[in-house]
Design an enzyme around this catalytic site. Structure first.
Site, PDB file in Angstrom:
ATOM      1  N   SER A 134     -26.269 -33.673   9.508  1.00 28.22           N
ATOM      2  CA  SER A 134     -26.557 -32.520   8.657  1.00 28.22           C
ATOM      3  C   SER A 134     -26.156 -31.231   9.356  1.00 28.22           C
ATOM      4  O   SER A 134     -26.198 -31.131  10.597  1.00 28.22           O
ATOM      5  CB  SER A 134     -28.069 -32.507   8.385  1.00 28.22           C
ATOM      6  OG  SER A 134     -28.500 -31.236   8.011  1.00 28.22           O
ATOM      7  N   TYR A 158     -36.626 -31.796  11.131  1.00 31.21           N
ATOM      8  CA  TYR A 158     -35.598 -32.582  10.432  1.00 31.21           C
ATOM      9  C   TYR A 158     -34.262 -32.483  11.171  1.00 31.21           C
ATOM     10  O   TYR A 158     -33.643 -33.499  11.517  1.00 31.21           O
ATOM     11  CB  TYR A 158     -35.455 -32.089   8.986  1.00 31.21           C
ATOM     12  CG  TYR A 158     -34.226 -32.654   8.297  1.00 31.21           C
ATOM     13  CD1 TYR A 158     -34.150 -34.006   7.982  1.00 31.21           C
ATOM     14  CD2 TYR A 158     -33.135 -31.838   7.985  1.00 31.21           C
ATOM     15  CE1 TYR A 158     -33.009 -34.533   7.372  1.00 31.21           C
ATOM     16  CE2 TYR A 158     -32.003 -32.354   7.371  1.00 31.21           C
ATOM     17  CZ  TYR A 158     -31.950 -33.706   7.068  1.00 31.21           C
ATOM     18  OH  TYR A 158     -30.822 -34.211   6.469  1.00 31.21           O
ATOM     19  N   LYS A 162     -31.949 -35.234  13.504  1.00 27.58           N
ATOM     20  CA  LYS A 162     -30.514 -35.538  13.345  1.00 27.58           C
ATOM     21  C   LYS A 162     -29.772 -35.325  14.670  1.00 27.58           C
ATOM     22  O   LYS A 162     -28.895 -36.110  15.032  1.00 27.58           O
ATOM     23  CB  LYS A 162     -29.905 -34.654  12.260  1.00 27.58           C
ATOM     24  CG  LYS A 162     -30.415 -34.951  10.852  1.00 27.58           C
ATOM     25  CD  LYS A 162     -29.976 -36.317  10.366  1.00 27.58           C
ATOM     26  CE  LYS A 162     -30.418 -36.603   8.940  1.00 27.58           C
ATOM     27  NZ  LYS A 162     -30.127 -37.968   8.496  1.00 27.58           N
TER      28      LYS A 162
HETATM   29  N1  LIG Z   1     -29.000 -34.382   0.324  1.00 24.43           N
HETATM   30  C1  LIG Z   1     -28.848 -33.486   1.278  1.00 24.43           C
HETATM   31  O1  LIG Z   1     -28.986 -32.284   1.043  1.00 24.43           O
HETATM   32  C2  LIG Z   1     -28.482 -33.920   2.684  1.00 24.43           C
HETATM   33  C3  LIG Z   1     -27.899 -32.989   3.547  1.00 24.43           C
HETATM   34  C4  LIG Z   1     -27.579 -33.379   4.853  1.00 24.43           C
HETATM   35  C5  LIG Z   1     -27.839 -34.685   5.264  1.00 24.43           C
HETATM   36  N2  LIG Z   1     -28.426 -35.557   4.406  1.00 24.43           N
HETATM   37  C6  LIG Z   1     -28.730 -36.913   4.881  1.00 24.43           C
HETATM   38  O2  LIG Z   1     -28.045 -37.857   4.099  1.00 24.43           O
HETATM   39  C7  LIG Z   1     -28.811 -39.045   3.963  1.00 24.43           C
HETATM   40  C8  LIG Z   1     -28.930 -39.385   2.505  1.00 24.43           C
HETATM   41  O3  LIG Z   1     -29.488 -38.269   1.821  1.00 24.43           O
HETATM   42  P1  LIG Z   1     -29.778 -38.314   0.261  1.00 24.43           P
HETATM   43  O4  LIG Z   1     -29.702 -36.930  -0.238  1.00 24.43           O
HETATM   44  O5  LIG Z   1     -28.999 -39.380  -0.385  1.00 24.43           O
HETATM   45  O6  LIG Z   1     -31.311 -38.720   0.323  1.00 24.43           O
HETATM   46  P2  LIG Z   1     -32.136 -39.730  -0.593  1.00 24.43           P
HETATM   47  O7  LIG Z   1     -33.563 -39.539  -0.256  1.00 24.43           O
HETATM   48  O8  LIG Z   1     -31.715 -39.612  -2.009  1.00 24.43           O
HETATM   49  O9  LIG Z   1     -31.603 -41.146  -0.055  1.00 24.43           O
HETATM   50  C9  LIG Z   1     -32.128 -41.738   1.119  1.00 24.43           C
HETATM   51  C10 LIG Z   1     -32.492 -43.159   0.752  1.00 24.43           C
HETATM   52  O10 LIG Z   1     -32.986 -43.789   1.916  1.00 24.43           O
HETATM   53  C11 LIG Z   1     -34.131 -44.539   1.563  1.00 24.43           C
HETATM   54  N3  LIG Z   1     -34.920 -44.657   2.793  1.00 24.43           N
HETATM   55  C12 LIG Z   1     -35.593 -43.685   3.469  1.00 24.43           C
HETATM   56  N4  LIG Z   1     -36.138 -44.183   4.581  1.00 24.43           N
HETATM   57  C13 LIG Z   1     -35.795 -45.497   4.623  1.00 24.43           C
HETATM   58  C14 LIG Z   1     -36.061 -46.541   5.541  1.00 24.43           C
HETATM   59  N5  LIG Z   1     -36.793 -46.363   6.628  1.00 24.43           N
HETATM   60  N6  LIG Z   1     -35.556 -47.780   5.268  1.00 24.43           N
HETATM   61  C15 LIG Z   1     -34.811 -48.002   4.160  1.00 24.43           C
HETATM   62  N7  LIG Z   1     -34.541 -47.053   3.255  1.00 24.43           N
HETATM   63  C16 LIG Z   1     -35.025 -45.803   3.495  1.00 24.43           C
HETATM   64  C17 LIG Z   1     -34.788 -43.792   0.427  1.00 24.43           C
HETATM   65  O11 LIG Z   1     -35.564 -44.620  -0.408  1.00 24.43           O
HETATM   66  C18 LIG Z   1     -33.580 -43.237  -0.309  1.00 24.43           C
HETATM   67  O12 LIG Z   1     -33.152 -44.107  -1.334  1.00 24.43           O
HETATM   68  C19 LIG Z   1     -30.157 -38.762   4.651  1.00 24.43           C
HETATM   69  O13 LIG Z   1     -30.111 -39.323   5.938  1.00 24.43           O
HETATM   70  C20 LIG Z   1     -30.191 -37.252   4.723  1.00 24.43           C
HETATM   71  O14 LIG Z   1     -30.937 -36.796   5.821  1.00 24.43           O
HETATM   72  C21 LIG Z   1     -28.728 -35.201   3.120  1.00 24.43           C
END
Ligand SMILES: NC(=O)c1ccc[n+]([C@@H]2O[C@H](COP(=O)([O-])OP(=O)(O)OC[C@H]3O[C@@H](n4cnc5c(N)ncnc54)[C@H](O)[C@@H]3O)[C@@H](O)[C@H]2O)c1
Length: 346
Positions: A134, A158, A162
């Site tokens: 991120s 958070y 990362k």
């Molecule tokens: N969306 C954003 O703004 C953003 C920005 C930067 C980084 N990210 C990173 O990208 C990744 C995906 O983000 P997203 O927006 O799709 O989030 P999201 O919450 O929609 O998807 C994450 C998925 O992981 C699952 N999950 C969480 N912990 C888990 C575990 N211990 N075991 C199995 N499944 C688990 C959740 O149920 C969810 O379906 C994350 O790691 C997030 O930190 C997201």
């Protein structure tokens, strides 16, 4: 692309968190590109219906296992069951605000989950990993554009989770030349699949602006709260680099291709290289839906920074990837998803 038209031999990849927002869109592209996809998700922030939606869009069904990435025995069974070529690791918690209130949950899930995953990957002689990092790893005091060599100093747990993961992945790659790891630093993913069948549907109150806007527009929330209009930016609201989720998903396939010939660890920004303010996004969204939305200015949110957008040279040079869709497509696709695909909240 029709899977039969793909030139790739079928290869199986594990997508942790594949029922979530970014993982589901990436799974569609992987299936369309001819990969077999195994999704592991504990559904803590998603629903099993997403798996059926992925199948509808891609025309092929991913395998799905409901389980936790911290469950090493489960991972060992999955790796033993069928050969996996690479892992996309999306599973994690992602709310800046929540991480300030519950830091241990963030370190346990994000850092702890990655340690368990990497241990089991190494046990299974599987060393190719694309990790969801991120832009929050960067220092808030450094002016954008942020390049991969900009100072790192996350402002909240958070982002620190990362950065810890990136550090451990870099250490891991240094210990064994078989590791090929790309840590993709996303800026602000938004939008939805252009069919309207997949999109972002966070449980609870959305932390991100776009799903919040959509919920205000369809009457689920009374008004938009703009968190701070006294930032040192032209209109006083925070500036972010909003990247369409399908562009982002495409970047993951490009990263996998890159890793096939480039072992080691590398961090790569995935953004558009352009920043828009909160009000820019709100007004673009209002143009798409053809009406204005009720909004008021609230206090700044803890952990938020004034402005962030990416330098995108590394992604362009190494991955041959750049974003293609703009703010209007982001708003149009998010709204189509809200109106057609997004299941009503119970
Ligand atoms: N969306 C954003 O703004 C953003 C920005 C930067 C980084 N990210 C990173 O990208 C990744 C995906 O983000 P997203 O927006 O799709 O989030 P999201 O919450 O929609 O998807 C994450 C998925 O992981 C699952 N999950 C969480 N912990 C888990 C575990 N211990 N075991 C199995 N499944 C688990 C959740 O149920 C969810 O379906 C994350 O790691 C997030 O930190 C997201």
């Amino acid at each position: 692309m029709n899977p039969q038209e793909s030139t790739r031999p079928p290869r199986r990849v594990l997508v942790t968190g594949g029922a979530g927002f970014i993982g589901s869109h990436t799974s569609v592209l992987l299936l369309e590109a001819g990969y077999d996809v195994l999704i592991l998700d504990n559904l803590s922030n998603s629903t099993v219906e997403v798996v059926a939606a992925i199948e509808r869009v891609a025309g092929r069904r991913p395998d799905f296992v409901c389980g936790d990435v911290r469950d090493g025995a489960l991972l060992a069974r999955l790796f033993a069951r069928s050969a996996i070529a690479a892992v996309f690791h999306f599973a994690g918690l992602k709310s800046v605000a929540e991480s300030l209130a519950a830091p241990l949950d963030y370190y346990a899930n994000n850092v702890g989950g990655t340690i368990v995953l990497c241990r089991e990957m190494a046990e299974a002689s599987l060393h190719t990993l694309v990790f969801s990092s991120s832009a929050t790893v960067y220092s808030a005091s450094h002016a954008p554009p942020l390049s991969e060599s900009s100072p790192l100093d996350p402002a909240q747990p958070y982002g620190r989770s990362k950065l810890m993961i990136e550090t451990l992945l870099g250490d891991l790659a240094a210990t064994d030349p078989r590791w090929a790891i790309a840590s993709l630093r996303y800026f602000n993913p938004a939008g939805a699949h252009e069919t309207g069948a997949l999109g972002e549907r966070p449980k609870g109150i959305p932390n991100n602006l776009m799903p919040y806007l959509c919920q205000v527009a369809c009457g689920e929330r009374p008004e938009l709260i703009v968190h701070g209009n006294d930032y040192p930016t032209p209109d006083g609201t925070g500036i972010r680099d909003y990247i369409h989720v399908m562009d982002l998903a495409q970047g993951h396939l490009a990263a996998l291709d890159y890793l096939e010939t480039h072992p080691g660890f590398i961090a790569i920004n995935l953004g558009t290289g352009r920043g828009y303010s909160v009000l820019d996004l709100v007004e673009a969204f209002e143009r798409v839906i053809g009406r204005t939305l009720p909004r008021r200015i609230g206090p700044r949110r803890p952990g938020d920074i004034a402005a962030s957008w990416a330098a995108v040279d590394r992604a362009r040079e190494l991955l041959g990837w750049q974003s293609e869709r703009g703010l209007e497509a982001i708003c149009r696709d998010a709204w189509r998803w809200t109106c057609t695909g997004c299941p009503p909240r119970s």
